[in-house]
Design a protein around this motif. Structure first.
Motif, PDB file in Angstrom:
ATOM      1  N   GLY A 157       0.802  -1.217   0.000  1.00 18.63           N
ATOM      2  CA  GLY A 157       0.000   0.000   0.000  1.00 18.63           C
ATOM      3  C   GLY A 157       0.828   1.256   0.000  1.00 18.63           C
ATOM      4  O   GLY A 157       0.301   2.368  -0.056  1.00 18.63           O
ATOM      5  N   THR A 158       2.146   1.113   0.060  1.00 14.66           N
ATOM      6  CA  THR A 158       3.075   2.236   0.090  1.00 14.66           C
ATOM      7  C   THR A 158       4.454   1.735  -0.311  1.00 14.66           C
ATOM      8  O   THR A 158       4.762   0.552  -0.135  1.00 14.66           O
ATOM      9  N   ALA A 159       5.264   2.646  -0.849  1.00 16.83           N
ATOM     10  CA  ALA A 159       6.660   2.297  -1.117  1.00 16.83           C
ATOM     11  C   ALA A 159       7.531   2.488   0.115  1.00 16.83           C
ATOM     12  O   ALA A 159       8.705   2.120   0.113  1.00 16.83           O
ATOM     13  N   GLY A 160       6.964   3.069   1.166  1.00 20.35           N
ATOM     14  CA  GLY A 160       7.697   3.214   2.412  1.00 20.35           C
ATOM     15  C   GLY A 160       7.876   1.866   3.088  1.00 20.35           C
ATOM     16  O   GLY A 160       7.075   0.951   2.908  1.00 20.35           O
ATOM     17  N   GLY A 161       8.906   1.750   3.877  1.00 19.18           N
ATOM     18  CA  GLY A 161       9.173   0.498   4.583  1.00 19.18           C
ATOM     19  C   GLY A 161       9.993   0.763   5.821  1.00 19.18           C
ATOM     20  O   GLY A 161       9.706   1.680   6.595  1.00 19.18           O
ATOM     21  N   MET A 162      11.049  -0.010   5.993  1.00 17.11           N
ATOM     22  CA  MET A 162      11.901   0.115   7.179  1.00 17.11           C
ATOM     23  C   MET A 162      12.548   1.491   7.274  1.00 17.11           C
ATOM     24  O   MET A 162      12.919   2.094   6.274  1.00 17.11           O
ATOM     25  N   ASP A 163      12.727   1.956   8.481  1.00  9.44           N
ATOM     26  CA  ASP A 163      13.664   3.036   8.762  1.00  9.44           C
ATOM     27  C   ASP A 163      15.060   2.433   8.631  1.00  9.44           C
ATOM     28  O   ASP A 163      15.398   1.497   9.366  1.00  9.44           O
ATOM     29  N   PRO A 491       0.432  14.547  11.538  1.00  2.00           N
ATOM     30  CA  PRO A 491       1.050  14.378  12.864  1.00  2.00           C
ATOM     31  C   PRO A 491       2.573  14.228  12.827  1.00  2.00           C
ATOM     32  O   PRO A 491       3.251  14.607  13.781  1.00  2.00           O
ATOM     33  N   SER A 492       3.116  13.689  11.740  1.00  2.00           N
ATOM     34  CA  SER A 492       4.566  13.497  11.671  1.00  2.00           C
ATOM     35  C   SER A 492       5.320  14.822  11.643  1.00  2.00           C
ATOM     36  O   SER A 492       6.526  14.857  11.894  1.00  2.00           O
ATOM     37  N   LEU A 493       4.615  15.922  11.332  1.00  2.00           N
ATOM     38  CA  LEU A 493       5.257  17.242  11.241  1.00  2.00           C
ATOM     39  C   LEU A 493       4.946  18.133  12.443  1.00  2.00           C
ATOM     40  O   LEU A 493       5.394  19.281  12.483  1.00  2.00           O
ATOM     41  N   GLU A 494       4.222  17.609  13.407  1.00  2.00           N
ATOM     42  CA  GLU A 494       3.838  18.434  14.561  1.00  2.00           C
ATOM     43  C   GLU A 494       5.080  18.987  15.268  1.00  2.00           C
ATOM     44  O   GLU A 494       6.027  18.261  15.577  1.00  2.00           O
ATOM     45  N   GLY A 495       5.082  20.286  15.472  1.00  2.00           N
ATOM     46  CA  GLY A 495       6.192  20.940  16.162  1.00  2.00           C
ATOM     47  C   GLY A 495       7.372  21.282  15.273  1.00  2.00           C
ATOM     48  O   GLY A 495       8.350  21.869  15.748  1.00  2.00           O
ATOM     49  N   ILE A 496       7.312  20.930  14.011  1.00  2.00           N
ATOM     50  CA  ILE A 496       8.412  21.239  13.091  1.00  2.00           C
ATOM     51  C   ILE A 496       8.052  22.513  12.342  1.00  2.00           C
ATOM     52  O   ILE A 496       7.093  22.549  11.567  1.00  2.00           O
ATOM     53  N   GLU A 504      18.096  24.572  13.985  1.00  2.00           N
ATOM     54  CA  GLU A 504      18.688  23.268  14.290  1.00  2.00           C
ATOM     55  C   GLU A 504      19.293  22.579  13.069  1.00  2.00           C
ATOM     56  O   GLU A 504      20.125  21.683  13.212  1.00  2.00           O
ATOM     57  N   GLY A 505      18.830  22.931  11.859  1.00  2.00           N
ATOM     58  CA  GLY A 505      19.380  22.345  10.638  1.00  2.00           C
ATOM     59  C   GLY A 505      18.671  21.087  10.185  1.00  2.00           C
ATOM     60  O   GLY A 505      18.570  20.824   8.993  1.00  2.00           O
ATOM     61  N   TRP A 506      18.189  20.304  11.125  1.00  2.00           N
ATOM     62  CA  TRP A 506      17.483  19.058  10.811  1.00  2.00           C
ATOM     63  C   TRP A 506      16.592  18.675  11.983  1.00  2.00           C
ATOM     64  O   TRP A 506      16.893  19.024  13.134  1.00  2.00           O
ATOM     65  N   VAL A 507      15.507  17.972  11.680  1.00  2.00           N
ATOM     66  CA  VAL A 507      14.592  17.486  12.716  1.00  2.00           C
ATOM     67  C   VAL A 507      14.069  16.128  12.270  1.00  2.00           C
ATOM     68  O   VAL A 507      13.671  15.953  11.113  1.00  2.00           O
ATOM     69  N   ARG A 508      14.060  15.160  13.183  1.00  2.00           N
ATOM     70  CA  ARG A 508      13.489  13.865  12.868  1.00  2.00           C
ATOM     71  C   ARG A 508      11.971  13.969  12.814  1.00  2.00           C
ATOM     72  O   ARG A 508      11.356  14.680  13.609  1.00  2.00           O
ATOM     73  N   LEU A 509      11.383  13.273  11.846  1.00  2.00           N
ATOM     74  CA  LEU A 509       9.931  13.205  11.782  1.00  2.00           C
ATOM     75  C   LEU A 509       9.381  12.612  13.069  1.00  2.00           C
ATOM     76  O   LEU A 509      10.057  11.836  13.753  1.00  2.00           O
ATOM     77  N   ASN A 510       8.158  12.970  13.393  1.00  2.00           N
ATOM     78  CA  ASN A 510       7.515  12.448  14.599  1.00  2.00           C
ATOM     79  C   ASN A 510       7.024  11.026  14.363  1.00  2.00           C
ATOM     80  O   ASN A 510       5.835  10.773  14.145  1.00  2.00           O
ATOM     81  N   VAL A 511       7.953  10.104  14.366  1.00  2.00           N
ATOM     82  CA  VAL A 511       7.629   8.678  14.285  1.00  2.00           C
ATOM     83  C   VAL A 511       8.401   7.977  15.396  1.00  2.00           C
ATOM     84  O   VAL A 511       9.429   8.475  15.860  1.00  2.00           O
ATOM     85  N   PRO A 512       7.925   6.828  15.845  1.00  2.00           N
ATOM     86  CA  PRO A 512       8.618   6.131  16.938  1.00  2.00           C
ATOM     87  C   PRO A 512      10.052   5.761  16.560  1.00  2.00           C
ATOM     88  O   PRO A 512      10.401   5.666  15.385  1.00  2.00           O
ATOM     89  N   GLN A 513      10.854   5.549  17.568  1.00  3.77           N
ATOM     90  CA  GLN A 513      12.217   5.074  17.353  1.00  3.77           C
ATOM     91  C   GLN A 513      12.522   3.971  18.372  1.00  3.77           C
ATOM     92  O   GLN A 513      12.534   4.243  19.556  1.00  3.77           O
ATOM     93  N   PRO A 514      12.690   2.709  17.926  1.00  2.00           N
ATOM     94  CA  PRO A 514      12.710   2.258  16.535  1.00  2.00           C
ATOM     95  C   PRO A 514      11.318   2.277  15.897  1.00  2.00           C
ATOM     96  O   PRO A 514      10.302   2.127  16.586  1.00  2.00           O
TER      97      PRO A 514
END
Length: 671
Positions: A157-163, A491-496, A504-514
């Motif tokens: 359903g998406t081309a997205g997969g693993m981090d 939601p992945s962009l909340e606060g960015i 800061e130059g870079w910000v991680r998307l709001n997704v869990p880690q891992p």
């Protein structure tokens, strides 16, 4: 008076999954140093061999610094300097005339992946609002990854997969059709972390690449037979009784039909198709069956053949059978672009009526008499697009008005009527996101543009103003465009925010880690992984045993020294590349009485190019390989590898077929 020293945060714009964060040292207004940002979790302070020379490249003597008008025949590369006012006036008159006589669809805005910026480049479809106001044709940017995107989406359903960072947690890593140490080397650090914890690394690649040499195991697969191998490995998993039955029952659909397809590919049949020893297929299948989590890294090269979409669709089925999507470090990583939920508003409402779409990889076919203006930016189609000889014929048309926005005098520039000087990354504002990691990146301009160079969006703003266009959104500033991009509400962009990114130059998307992307289901109609129906293996053009007069399967991988054709004119990187070379197995070389270092012509019905033979068992008999990225005008014989690449579609998404062409070799005459 000294202006002091500044450290400016930026991001690499090039077509690479790693999208590095960099730090530019500016002293008295001049960029004097660039280094990888040591604070970025993926870059970790390192740049690649190519980008290490980026500052040198921005100051190269052949940089285009002023607008130019053609004064010689098309293809001659002869130009005179003109002012921006002259350039804008001539362009405005020509565009108005074309629209009045032929309609806006006679204009083809041809944008490429020379920059992946969401403001200045292809990811945000820079300039599309301007083209919509004019009613220009749409441009289908399919040159890179579309077959794989479609194939993965049919399964997941998406081309997205693993981090990709979660490869550090994998116990078995399959590097499938990807040369990590050349094309995205930052992933290797996470692979090393996994190896330190006992992971086994397998490279599946027709070429013994730098990456394959560093892997624990290399399977030199026949080009274009990857889906058959995937089916064979799953066949072994079934024979071991190690399919994850709970996962199959609760998280997948279409399993029974797909299981029957798997059973049609036992290892002995797969060995015949792939050219791999049956014992090696069985051994890897057993390892796959018993090792959790298994992470598969497959990038764009694997899907550039006639069955490329099906290959990715079938490879994506593996973690559905093994249940690897349950685990951090399990699954398939292709591209993380699907997780970038920016608000890309190209303002389709500005179109007065629907317009046609022209396909990037069908440039020779598409440049018929109905196209009166070709506007090329962030692209070098004479160097990067299939069917080079036919493209050249079309670019020679006197009735075709060609404008090229460029940084250097590429092969495409030689065919332009007007050339506009473009900024490079350290000279403009942009917003980026890696397609191999989970971070948004900000690029702050470090220095003023040299000469009269303008950014992509500033060029379109000035042209819109010169043409008297009144649509307000055409004049949005770069910072306003950035604010709009971040305003998707996802939601992945909340606060960015723009302010935070600039600081800061870079910000991680709001997704869990891992990040375990499909822990709660799949974005498919059923909410499950969908095995689907139909063939799970579509042979490539080169997989046929009947090859006729062109018996060698040609692969055109990425060079270690160039990125597509970018840096192809850098003297040091050009020297390191040793010019166009072609890997030839000793068996094939002996049959043709060719020796190491001998110059040959590589040819088929579409054309030919010259290269120096490197006799090597890094390729199997029947397979040859020559890297992409060389410039036609800097190559002996006046052609490059794309002279023999067909303008032909893959099975899904109209993807390109750069690794699915048949050729023959003949020795060049001495002298």
């Amino acid at each position: 008076m000294s202006l002091g020293e500044l450290q400016v945060l930026g991001a690499c714009p090039l077509d690479c999954p790693d999208t590095c964060s960099w730090v530019v040292t500016v002293r008295d207004g001049k960029a004097v140093r660039m280094r990888g940002n040591p604070d970025h979790p993926y870059t970790r302070g390192a740049l690649c061999v190519k980008v290490n020379r980026y500052l040198e490249h921005t100051q190269a003597p052949d940089r285009i610094l002023h607008p130019m008008r053609r004064v010689g025949p098309k293809g001659s590369g002869r130009f005179e300097r003109i002012s921006w006012e002259e350039a804008l006036e001539e362009i405005s008159v020509r565009l108005r005339g074309i629209i009045d006589e032929h309609g806006g669809e006679a204009i083809w805005p041809y944008i490429g992946t020379g920059t992946l910026g969401y403001i200045q480049g292809s990811e945000g479809v820079a300039g599309r609002r301007f083209w919509n106001v004019l009613g220009a044709s749409k441009h289908f940017l399919n040159i890179c990854s579309t077959a794989g995107n479609v194939g993965l989406s049919r399964t997941n359903g998406t081309a997205g997969g693993m981090d990709p960072e979660t490869f550090a947690l994998s116990k078995l890593i399959l590097l499938w059709g990807t040369n990590t140490l050349t094309s995205g080397h930052h992933l290797w650090k996470f692979i090393q972390d996994a190896r330190a914890a006992g992971a086994h690394v397998v490279a599946i690649d027709p070429i013994r690449t730098r990456t394959a040499e560093q892997a624990d195991e290399h399977l030199p697969i026949r080009p274009g037979t990857d889906a058959a191998l995937a089916l064979g490995l799953m066949n072994v998993v079934l024979s071991e009784g190690m399919e994850d039955r709970d996962y199959l029952e609760n998280h997948t659909s279409g399993w029974e039909g797909f299981r029957e397809e798997i059973l049609r590919y036992p290892p002995e049949r797969v060995a015949e198709i792939t050219g791999l020893p049956e014992a090696d297929i069985r051994a890897l299948g057993v390892r796959l069956a018993h090792t959790r989590p298994t992470g598969i890294r497959a990038t764009m090269g694997i899907q550039r053949h006639a069955g490329g979409g099906t290959a990715m669709r079938t490879i994506a089925a593996i973690p559905g059978v093994t249940g690897d999507w349950r685990h951090p470090g399990g699954g398939v990583a292709y591209s993380t672009s699907a997780y970038i939920h920016l608000n890309i508003d190209t303002r389709e409402d500005l179109l007065a009526e629907p317009v046609r779409q022209l396909t990037m990889t069908r440039l020779a076919e598409g440049l018929d008499a109905s196209v009166k203006c070709l506007w090329v930016y962030a692209a070098n189609p004479m160097g990067s697009t299939s069917d080079q000889n036919r493209i050249r014929e079309k670019l020679l048309r006197e009735d075709l008005f060609t404008v090229v926005m460029e940084q250097f005098p590429t092969d495409t520039v030689d065919y332009a009527d007007i050339v506009l000087p473009a900024t490079m990354q350290i000279e403009h504002t942009d917003l980026h996101a890696g397609y191999g990691h989970m971070y948004l990146m900000w690029n702050e301009p470090a220095v003023e543009p040299p000469g009269e160079c303008l950014s992509t969006m500033e060029t379109f703003r000035r042209l819109a103003r010169h043409m008297g266009l009144t649509e307000p959104s055409l004049y949005d500033s770069d910072l306003e465009l950035a604010e709009q991009l971040l305003a998707s509400g996802h939601p992945s962009l909340e606060g960015i925010t723009v302010d935070r990114l600039r600081k800061e130059g870079w910000v991680r998307l709001n997704v869990p880690q891992p990040f375990v992307p499909f822990a709660d289901g799949f974005p498919t109609p059923s909410g499950r992984l969908e095995f689907g129906s139909g063939p799970a293996y579509v042979p490539s053009h080169t997989a046929s045993a009947e090859r006729g007069p062109y018996p060698l399967a040609l692969i055109t991988p990425a060079a270690h020294t160039f990125l597509n054709t970018i840096f192809g004119n850098n003297p040091e990187l050009l020297r390191r590349s040793k010019g166009p070379r072609i890997l030839v197995n000793p068996v094939d070389a002996a049959q043709r009485e060719l020796g190491d270092g001998q110059r040959v012509r590589v040819f088929n019905a579409g054309g030919g190019f010259e290269a120096v033979v490197e006799v090597s068992d890094r390729v199997q008999p029947g397979v040859v390989a020559s890297t992409k990225g060389h410039w036609r005008k800097l190559s002996s014989g006046g052609a490059t590898v794309n002279a023999v690449v067909e303008e032909r579609d893959a099975d899904m998404g109209r993807g390109a077929v750069y690794h699915d062409n048949l050729v023959e070799l003949s020795a060049c005459a001495p002298g």
